[in-house]
Motif scaffolding. Structure first.
Motif, mmCIF file in Angstrom:
data_model
loop_
_atom_site.group_PDB
_atom_site.id
_atom_site.type_symbol
_atom_site.label_atom_id
_atom_site.label_comp_id
_atom_site.label_asym_id
_atom_site.label_seq_id
_atom_site.Cartn_x
_atom_site.Cartn_y
_atom_site.Cartn_z
ATOM 1 N N UNK A 1 0.846 -1.191 0.000
ATOM 2 C CA UNK A 1 0.000 0.000 0.000
ATOM 3 C C UNK A 1 0.881 1.240 0.000
ATOM 4 N N UNK A 2 0.686 2.091 -0.983
ATOM 5 C CA UNK A 2 1.496 3.294 -1.152
ATOM 6 C C UNK A 2 1.288 4.261 0.011
ATOM 7 N N UNK A 3 2.356 4.866 0.472
ATOM 8 C CA UNK A 3 2.312 5.904 1.502
ATOM 9 C C UNK A 3 1.638 5.442 2.792
ATOM 10 N N UNK A 4 1.904 4.210 3.190
ATOM 11 C CA UNK A 4 1.398 3.696 4.458
ATOM 12 C C UNK A 4 2.588 3.480 5.393
ATOM 13 N N UNK A 5 2.597 4.245 6.480
ATOM 14 C CA UNK A 5 3.722 4.228 7.419
ATOM 15 C C UNK A 5 3.358 3.396 8.650
ATOM 16 N N UNK A 6 3.878 2.182 8.789
ATOM 17 C CA UNK A 6 3.486 1.325 9.909
ATOM 18 C C UNK A 6 3.803 1.917 11.276
ATOM 19 N N UNK A 7 4.941 2.597 11.402
ATOM 20 C CA UNK A 7 5.340 3.070 12.726
ATOM 21 C C UNK A 7 4.758 4.438 13.071
ATOM 22 N N UNK A 8 3.811 4.894 12.266
ATOM 23 C CA UNK A 8 3.025 6.067 12.670
ATOM 24 C C UNK A 8 2.066 5.682 13.790
ATOM 25 N N UNK A 9 1.722 4.388 13.857
ATOM 26 C CA UNK A 9 0.794 3.871 14.865
ATOM 27 C C UNK A 9 -0.498 4.683 14.888
ATOM 28 N N UNK A 10 -1.136 4.754 13.729
ATOM 29 C CA UNK A 10 -2.345 5.552 13.552
ATOM 30 C C UNK A 10 -3.528 4.606 13.358
ATOM 31 N N UNK A 11 -4.388 4.512 14.352
ATOM 32 C CA UNK A 11 -5.517 3.579 14.283
ATOM 33 C C UNK A 11 -6.460 3.912 13.127
ATOM 34 N N UNK A 12 -6.470 5.186 12.709
ATOM 35 C CA UNK A 12 -7.327 5.587 11.586
ATOM 36 C C UNK A 12 -6.974 4.836 10.301
ATOM 37 N N UNK A 13 -5.707 4.413 10.175
ATOM 38 C CA UNK A 13 -5.259 3.785 8.933
ATOM 39 C C UNK A 13 -5.839 2.386 8.710
ATOM 40 N N UNK A 14 -6.522 1.853 9.699
ATOM 41 C CA UNK A 14 -7.157 0.542 9.538
ATOM 42 C C UNK A 14 -8.468 0.671 8.760
ATOM 43 N N UNK A 15 -9.124 1.798 8.885
ATOM 44 C CA UNK A 15 -10.497 1.957 8.388
ATOM 45 C C UNK A 15 -10.674 1.578 6.924
ATOM 46 N N UNK A 16 -9.843 2.120 6.035
ATOM 47 C CA UNK A 16 -9.997 1.860 4.602
ATOM 48 C C UNK A 16 -9.789 0.388 4.250
ATOM 49 N N UNK A 17 -9.082 -0.340 5.116
ATOM 50 C CA UNK A 17 -8.806 -1.742 4.846
ATOM 51 C C UNK A 17 -10.045 -2.614 4.781
ATOM 52 N N UNK A 18 -11.151 -2.133 5.311
ATOM 53 C CA UNK A 18 -12.368 -2.946 5.301
ATOM 54 C C UNK A 18 -12.798 -3.333 3.892
ATOM 55 N N UNK A 19 -12.628 -2.419 2.947
ATOM 56 C CA UNK A 19 -13.131 -2.701 1.596
ATOM 57 C C UNK A 19 -12.249 -3.701 0.853
ATOM 58 N N UNK A 20 -11.073 -3.997 1.386
ATOM 59 C CA UNK A 20 -10.191 -4.961 0.729
ATOM 60 C C UNK A 20 -10.806 -6.361 0.698
ATOM 61 N N UNK A 21 -11.609 -6.690 1.693
ATOM 62 C CA UNK A 21 -12.264 -7.998 1.713
ATOM 63 C C UNK A 21 -13.235 -8.130 0.538
ATOM 64 N N UNK A 22 -14.012 -7.087 0.293
ATOM 65 C CA UNK A 22 -14.940 -7.100 -0.839
ATOM 66 C C UNK A 22 -14.179 -7.095 -2.157
ATOM 67 N N UNK A 23 -13.101 -6.302 -2.229
ATOM 68 C CA UNK A 23 -12.298 -6.261 -3.455
ATOM 69 C C UNK A 23 -11.766 -7.651 -3.803
ATOM 70 N N UNK A 24 -11.264 -8.364 -2.790
ATOM 71 C CA UNK A 24 -10.749 -9.711 -3.055
ATOM 72 C C UNK A 24 -11.875 -10.681 -3.412
ATOM 73 N N UNK A 25 -12.970 -10.582 -2.696
ATOM 74 C CA UNK A 25 -14.106 -11.476 -2.960
ATOM 75 C C UNK A 25 -14.627 -11.316 -4.386
ATOM 76 N N UNK A 26 -14.651 -10.090 -4.869
ATOM 77 C CA UNK A 26 -15.233 -9.818 -6.186
ATOM 78 C C UNK A 26 -14.244 -10.082 -7.324
ATOM 79 N N UNK A 27 -12.951 -9.925 -7.069
ATOM 80 C CA UNK A 27 -11.960 -10.035 -8.157
ATOM 81 C C UNK A 27 -11.064 -11.263 -8.056
ATOM 82 N N UNK A 28 -10.913 -11.801 -6.845
ATOM 83 C CA UNK A 28 -9.984 -12.903 -6.565
ATOM 84 C C UNK A 28 -8.533 -12.524 -6.873
#
Length: 372
Positions: free
Chosen positions: A65-92
């Motif tokens: 994921x572009x411009x994602x800094x793990x050691x920022x420790x920002x809980x907000x950065x989890x939110x967008x990840x929810x749609x990845x499940x649907x993206x994988x389910x629909x596209x494989x």
């Protein structure tokens, strides 16, 4: 008439949407999750295309994921990840599955309070905000449920129960915005660690977190976990409806509705409307709650979705509010009533538009059953 109005707005908004930030962020996630809800409710592929077009700009073929800094420790950065499940389910497409693991890794390394809750951010050590439960727990729940990870679901339940213990006000039947485990911040009560007020959108984030987590727990395998969260949710919604204005809307600061300067705020109202409608659809809340949710949604569309020079605008959205951390941010965010009403009010902000998409998806599902 309302459906024509809101569909016109949705089309206009998505057709003209510009990424909120260049880095991975929760504000864009609000719109993505709203579009995901619309896709699931309508099966209209344009909503899925919107999501995939966004993700494909940010995720390479290896799932990085572009411009994602793990050691920022920002809980907000989890939110967008929810749609990845649907993206994988629909596209494989395996890149989305790898990206899911990248987001889960953020939770694995995220610092926690001594009681076990995720810090809000690295710059807010030992702080738990209601906002953060929405940012992290639905993703965490979907991941844990899909992987049959009971320890993950126990962790999620424990974090919600800690929030109930530390932030719930028995007198008002509402949740305070934040908790400082060190009890040292200027907004924190020196005995309880709680902030001073009930910010509408913070309570809204929490309400959406609970109902979205409940929806994504497999009842056949993890019924006891789900039932405990339902108890918390029912208690919360019983408190929330006590503060609904006769207009159908809710105020920026709950519990101080008559205080000068307080105002009827759109994003919190939409979050409550969504939570009420969805709770009824999941057979958790009765018809009286459904009617309050419908009244709230109708009030927003009739009063706060306004025409301006031929375009529609979603108005009366608090743009941002928070609490002080170690590093000063936008002045003194001291949790006072005066602070919450001083923050900028604007239009078309993702924190209001995303919940609008989510509640409209519930309206569509309800309408399909002849219930709206």
């Amino acid at each position: 008439m309302r459906r024509l109005k809101i569909e016109k707005y949705i089309n206009m908004y998505l057709n003209n949407y510009k990424d909120y930030k260049s880095e991975w962020n929760y504000e864009d996630g609000c719109i993505l999750i709203g579009a995901e809800s619309l896709y699931k409710a309508t099966k209209d592929k344009r909503y899925l295309d919107f999501i995939l077009n966004y993700l494909d700009k940010r995720i390479d073929k290896n799932g990085a994921i572009d411009n994602l800094n793990p050691v920022e420790y920002n809980i907000d950065n989890i939110n967008s990840g929810r749609v990845l499940f649907t993206a994988f389910e629909e596209t494989k497409d395996e890149k989305y599955k790898k990206a899911i693991e990248s987001v889960k890794y953020l939770l694995t390394i995220h610092p926690r309070t001594l009681e076990g809750n995720f810090w809000h951010k690295g710059r807010y050590p030992y702080q738990v905000w209601l906002d953060g439960l929405y940012m992290a727990q639905p993703f965490y729940t979907i991941y844990s449920n899909e992987n049959r990870d009971e320890n993950g679901l126990k962790d999620i339940l424990t974090q919600f129960k800690n929030v109930r213990k530390n932030l719930f006000c028995e007198d008002k039947k509402l949740y305070f915005h934040g908790f400082d485990e060190t009890k040292t911040m200027n907004w924190a009560d020196k005995e309880t660690g709680r902030s001073k007020n009930f910010w509408g959108r913070a309570v809204g984030w929490y309400a959406m977190a609970l109902i979205d987590v409940i929806e994504n727990i497999d009842e056949s395998n993890f019924k006891s976990h789900r039932d405990e969260l339902i108890d918390l949710y029912v208690e919360l919604m019983a408190g929330i409806i006590k503060y609904q204005d006769e207009s159908g809307l809710w105020y920026q600061v709950m519990g101080l509705e008559k205080r000068e300067g307080n105002y009827l705020e759109t994003s919190a109202t939409l979050m409550f409307a969504y939570s009420l409608l969805k709770g009824n659809r999941l057979n958790i809340l009765d018809e009286s709650y459904l009617e309050k949710g419908k009244k709230a949604f109708n009030a927003v569309i009739d009063n706060n979705l306004k025409e301006n020079n031929g375009n529609l605008e979603l108005t009366n959205i608090c743009i941002m509010a928070g609490l002080n951390g170690l590093i000063p941010f936008n002045g003194d965010r001291d949790g006072s009533f005066e602070y919450y009403i001083s923050e900028k009010i604007g239009v078309d902000d993702p924190k209001g538009v995303g919940p609008l998409f989510k509640v409209y998806s519930e309206v569509v599902l309800l309408d399909n059953k002849g219930g709206y």
